[in-house]
Design an enzyme around this catalytic site. Structure first.
Site, PDB file in Angstrom:
ATOM      1  N   GLU A 151       3.880  13.056 -12.863  1.00  0.00           N
ATOM      2  CA  GLU A 151       5.125  12.545 -12.289  1.00  0.00           C
ATOM      3  C   GLU A 151       5.196  11.046 -12.592  1.00  0.00           C
ATOM      4  O   GLU A 151       4.295  10.293 -12.210  1.00  0.00           O
ATOM      5  CB  GLU A 151       5.155  12.802 -10.775  1.00  0.00           C
ATOM      6  CG  GLU A 151       5.280  14.290 -10.444  1.00  0.00           C
ATOM      7  CD  GLU A 151       5.187  14.607  -8.951  1.00  0.00           C
ATOM      8  OE1 GLU A 151       5.781  15.603  -8.517  1.00  0.00           O
ATOM      9  OE2 GLU A 151       4.488  13.868  -8.216  1.00  0.00           O
ATOM     10  N   SER A 153      -0.744   9.485  -4.364  1.00  0.00           N
ATOM     11  CA  SER A 153      -0.066  10.747  -4.065  1.00  0.00           C
ATOM     12  C   SER A 153       0.964  10.558  -2.972  1.00  0.00           C
ATOM     13  O   SER A 153       1.937  11.285  -2.903  1.00  0.00           O
ATOM     14  CB  SER A 153      -1.055  11.781  -3.523  1.00  0.00           C
ATOM     15  OG  SER A 153      -2.086  12.001  -4.394  1.00  0.00           O
ATOM     16  N   HIS A 168       1.588   9.885 -11.586  1.00  0.00           N
ATOM     17  CA  HIS A 168       0.891  10.789 -10.672  1.00  0.00           C
ATOM     18  C   HIS A 168       0.371  12.003 -11.431  1.00  0.00           C
ATOM     19  O   HIS A 168       1.133  12.903 -11.776  1.00  0.00           O
ATOM     20  CB  HIS A 168       1.833  11.202  -9.532  1.00  0.00           C
ATOM     21  CG  HIS A 168       1.180  12.005  -8.464  1.00  0.00           C
ATOM     22  ND1 HIS A 168       1.786  13.050  -7.831  1.00  0.00           N
ATOM     23  CD2 HIS A 168      -0.072  11.921  -7.925  1.00  0.00           C
ATOM     24  CE1 HIS A 168       0.956  13.570  -6.945  1.00  0.00           C
ATOM     25  NE2 HIS A 168      -0.169  12.901  -6.981  1.00  0.00           N
ATOM     26  N   ASN A 194       4.605  17.495  -4.156  1.00  0.00           N
ATOM     27  CA  ASN A 194       4.075  17.492  -2.792  1.00  0.00           C
ATOM     28  C   ASN A 194       5.156  17.614  -1.734  1.00  0.00           C
ATOM     29  O   ASN A 194       4.880  17.907  -0.578  1.00  0.00           O
ATOM     30  CB  ASN A 194       3.211  16.253  -2.542  1.00  0.00           C
ATOM     31  CG  ASN A 194       1.822  16.425  -3.123  1.00  0.00           C
ATOM     32  OD1 ASN A 194       1.368  17.553  -3.353  1.00  0.00           O
ATOM     33  ND2 ASN A 194       1.147  15.333  -3.407  1.00  0.00           N
TER      34      ASN A 194
HETATM   35  N1  LIG Z   1      -7.845  14.211  -5.468  1.00  0.00           N
HETATM   36  C1  LIG Z   1      -6.637  14.641  -5.765  1.00  0.00           C
HETATM   37  O1  LIG Z   1      -6.356  15.855  -5.794  1.00  0.00           O
HETATM   38  C2  LIG Z   1      -5.558  13.662  -6.127  1.00  0.00           C
HETATM   39  C3  LIG Z   1      -4.470  14.102  -6.909  1.00  0.00           C
HETATM   40  C4  LIG Z   1      -3.498  13.176  -7.305  1.00  0.00           C
HETATM   41  C5  LIG Z   1      -3.608  11.847  -6.909  1.00  0.00           C
HETATM   42  N2  LIG Z   1      -4.663  11.454  -6.128  1.00  0.00           N
HETATM   43  C6  LIG Z   1      -4.734  10.025  -5.776  1.00  0.00           C
HETATM   44  O2  LIG Z   1      -5.671   9.402  -6.661  1.00  0.00           O
HETATM   45  C7  LIG Z   1      -6.351   8.331  -5.982  1.00  0.00           C
HETATM   46  C8  LIG Z   1      -7.849   8.582  -6.049  1.00  0.00           C
HETATM   47  O3  LIG Z   1      -8.147   9.815  -5.463  1.00  0.00           O
HETATM   48  P1  LIG Z   1      -9.540  10.566  -5.750  1.00  0.00           P
HETATM   49  O4  LIG Z   1      -9.404  11.909  -5.169  1.00  0.00           O
HETATM   50  O5  LIG Z   1      -9.921  10.406  -7.183  1.00  0.00           O
HETATM   51  O6  LIG Z   1     -10.531   9.684  -4.847  1.00  0.00           O
HETATM   52  P2  LIG Z   1     -12.130   9.577  -4.933  1.00  0.00           P
HETATM   53  O7  LIG Z   1     -12.596   9.245  -3.572  1.00  0.00           O
HETATM   54  O8  LIG Z   1     -12.715  10.750  -5.642  1.00  0.00           O
HETATM   55  O9  LIG Z   1     -12.355   8.287  -5.887  1.00  0.00           O
HETATM   56  C9  LIG Z   1     -11.949   6.989  -5.546  1.00  0.00           C
HETATM   57  C10 LIG Z   1     -12.874   5.987  -6.234  1.00  0.00           C
HETATM   58  O10 LIG Z   1     -12.314   4.676  -6.060  1.00  0.00           O
HETATM   59  C11 LIG Z   1     -13.375   3.769  -5.827  1.00  0.00           C
HETATM   60  N3  LIG Z   1     -12.820   2.586  -5.156  1.00  0.00           N
HETATM   61  C12 LIG Z   1     -12.442   2.466  -3.850  1.00  0.00           C
HETATM   62  N4  LIG Z   1     -11.916   1.245  -3.645  1.00  0.00           N
HETATM   63  C13 LIG Z   1     -11.962   0.588  -4.835  1.00  0.00           C
HETATM   64  C14 LIG Z   1     -11.527  -0.700  -5.268  1.00  0.00           C
HETATM   65  N5  LIG Z   1     -10.975  -1.584  -4.435  1.00  0.00           N
HETATM   66  N6  LIG Z   1     -11.688  -1.031  -6.578  1.00  0.00           N
HETATM   67  C15 LIG Z   1     -12.250  -0.159  -7.439  1.00  0.00           C
HETATM   68  N7  LIG Z   1     -12.693   1.088  -7.078  1.00  0.00           N
HETATM   69  C16 LIG Z   1     -12.524   1.448  -5.794  1.00  0.00           C
HETATM   70  C17 LIG Z   1     -14.378   4.539  -5.008  1.00  0.00           C
HETATM   71  O11 LIG Z   1     -15.669   3.967  -5.115  1.00  0.00           O
HETATM   72  C18 LIG Z   1     -14.292   5.939  -5.641  1.00  0.00           C
HETATM   73  O12 LIG Z   1     -15.238   6.125  -6.675  1.00  0.00           O
HETATM   74  C19 LIG Z   1      -5.753   8.286  -4.582  1.00  0.00           C
HETATM   75  O13 LIG Z   1      -4.707   7.353  -4.567  1.00  0.00           O
HETATM   76  C20 LIG Z   1      -5.230   9.693  -4.384  1.00  0.00           C
HETATM   77  O14 LIG Z   1      -4.163   9.742  -3.455  1.00  0.00           O
HETATM   78  C21 LIG Z   1      -5.647  12.317  -5.758  1.00  0.00           C
END
Ligand SMILES: NC(=O)c1ccc[n+]([C@@H]2O[C@H](COP(=O)([O-])OP(=O)(O)OC[C@H]3O[C@@H](n4cnc5c(N)ncnc54)[C@H](O)[C@@H]3O)[C@@H](O)[C@H]2O)c1
Length: 395
Positions: free
Chosen positions: A153, A120, A141, A191
């Protein structure tokens, strides 16, 4: 649609589990990997429940639901991702960890596999920085919840091969998504352009012009599904504050994006929003807002005692002027096309209208007037109008 390409999703949290569902629903075989095996198991249990509900509602047949679930295979080792034509990474938001992961993937995947990040707030170009072949890296994204929100995106980095963005755009369309292409700049489209919806609402509150329910009601009266404070509580004040801070820092501390103490104090006091039972509002166990519970500003300013209709109009004009200004500025800096900027805000965050189209109802000159007035009143660069808005107003 050609669904023969195997898709790998890395990170089985909020976003990864949703993206895996979207890819499997589109007919692809999906491998799902997470360093915590229990996260993959939890995602598959969650998916089963989601699919059962869709069957109950008649949106899927039992066979379709079974097909989707069976197309997702858990992976216990990164090497199991070999043979995937597209990898979508949705792990922790940490540049170093993401770079390390992609460097490892280069040794596992075929040379023509596309590497995508769901980041993000990080730069796609920076994530690709450590790769031997950064030309196959792109940002995809998705928005939360990925299976429900249509916007994606598509973000080519500086080194991305020119053929990748059109290819990913076509793929996202085939998945039933609404892709928009944008430059690798902080906050991409949504964003960045959405910042004043929160920031200016908080500012109006901090000045004592109106209380939170009044500001929320004003914005809903012009078609927003949720008011800024209700929405911040839904997103989570910790997440929203982090995005605000990240965008502000990434723009080299541009005062337009400056975070507020009100938001910081919410986070510090654990008032994270719905998920913690309390944020700007207090919630009952079903997630409904309890009456009369919005918090007071740091200054303790009482709500303005002006005419309610006038106060409401003033709130809308001010927040909308700032949003429209951001949309013009994103266009000025060629972050995306006018059409994609408007599409992003309606499909990613459910705005009632695209901001550029909306600005035409009263005309660019009107919005320039509002911003010039704010800048003259406060003497702050925060309200400086975009050069493009000024051109449109004068042209
Ligand atoms: N939550 C949101 O609203 C949102 C929206 C758009 C984008 N994002 C982006 O998506 C990504 C994930 O966000 P999320 O909210 O799903 O996070 P989350 O914490 O729910 O999930 C992340 C997962 O990644 C795993 N993980 C961590 N390091 C790892 C590695 N090296 N290899 C494999 N797995 C690994 C963790 O165990 C966890 O299960 C981030 O980059 C975030 O910026 C989040």
């Amino acid at each position: 649609m050609d669904t023969s390409m195997k898709v790998a999703v890395i990170g089985a949290g909020t976003m990864g589990s949703g993206i895996a569902q979207v890819a499997a629903q589109a007919g692809h075989k999906v491998v799902l990997f997470d360093t915590r095996r229990e996260a993959v198991d939890k995602a598959l249990v969650g998916l089963r429940k989601t699919l059962d509900k869709l069957v109950e509602k008649g949106k899927l047949t039992a066979e379709q639901a079974e097909g989707i679930h069976s197309r997702i295979t858990p992976a216990s080792d990164l090497k199991d991702l070999a043979g995937s034509g597209l990898v979508i990474e949705a792990i922790i938001e940490d540049l170093g960890i993401k770079k390390k992961l992609f460097a490892e993937l280069e040794g596992i995947l075929a040379a023509d596999a596309v590497l995508a990040t769901n980041t993000s707030s990080l730069s796609v170009t920076a994530i690709a920085g450590g790769l031997m072949h950064p030309e196959r890296m792109v940002g995809l994204h998705f928005f939360n919840p990925a299976p429900l929100l249509p916007l994606v995106e598509v973000v080519p980095g500086l080194a991305t091969d020119e053929a990748i963005a059109p290819r990913m755009t076509a793929l996202m369309q085939a998945w039933g998504k609404t892709p928009v292409v944008c430059k690798d700049t902080p906050g991409f489209i949504v964003n960045r352009v959405a910042r004043p919806f929160y920031g200016e609402a908080i500012r109006i509150y901090e000045e004592g012009i109106a209380d939170m329910p009044t500001i929320d009601a004003a914005m809903k009266s012009v078609g927003f599904k949720m008011g800024p404070f209700e929405l911040m509580d839904l997103i989570g004040n910790d997440i929203n504050f982090t995005v605000t801070k990240t965008v502000w820092e990434a723009f080299f501390y541009d005062p337009r994006y400056k975070p507020s103490f009100t938001q910081q104090r919410q986070v510090e006091s654990g008032r994270l929003g719905r998920k913690s039972g309390r944020g700007y509002y207090q919630y009952d166990t079903s997630g409904a807002i309890l009456p009369q519970t919005s918090v007071r500003s740091l200054a303790g300013s009482p709500p303005s005692s002006g005419d309610p209709a006038e106060v409401s109009a003033q709130i809308v004009e001010r927040i909308l002027a700032m949003l429209i200004n951001e949309a013009y500025d994103a266009l000025f800096w060629q972050v995306a096309s006018a059409n994609d900027i408007d599409l992003a805000m309606t499909k990613g965050v459910n705005y009632p209208k695209g901001l550029l189209a909306w600005s035409e109802e009263k005309g660019a000159a009107h919005w320039l007037d509002v911003l010039d007035g704010l800048q003259a009143r406060y003497g702050e660069d925060r309200y400086r109008p975009s050069l493009l808005l000024r051109h449109r107003a004068n042209g």
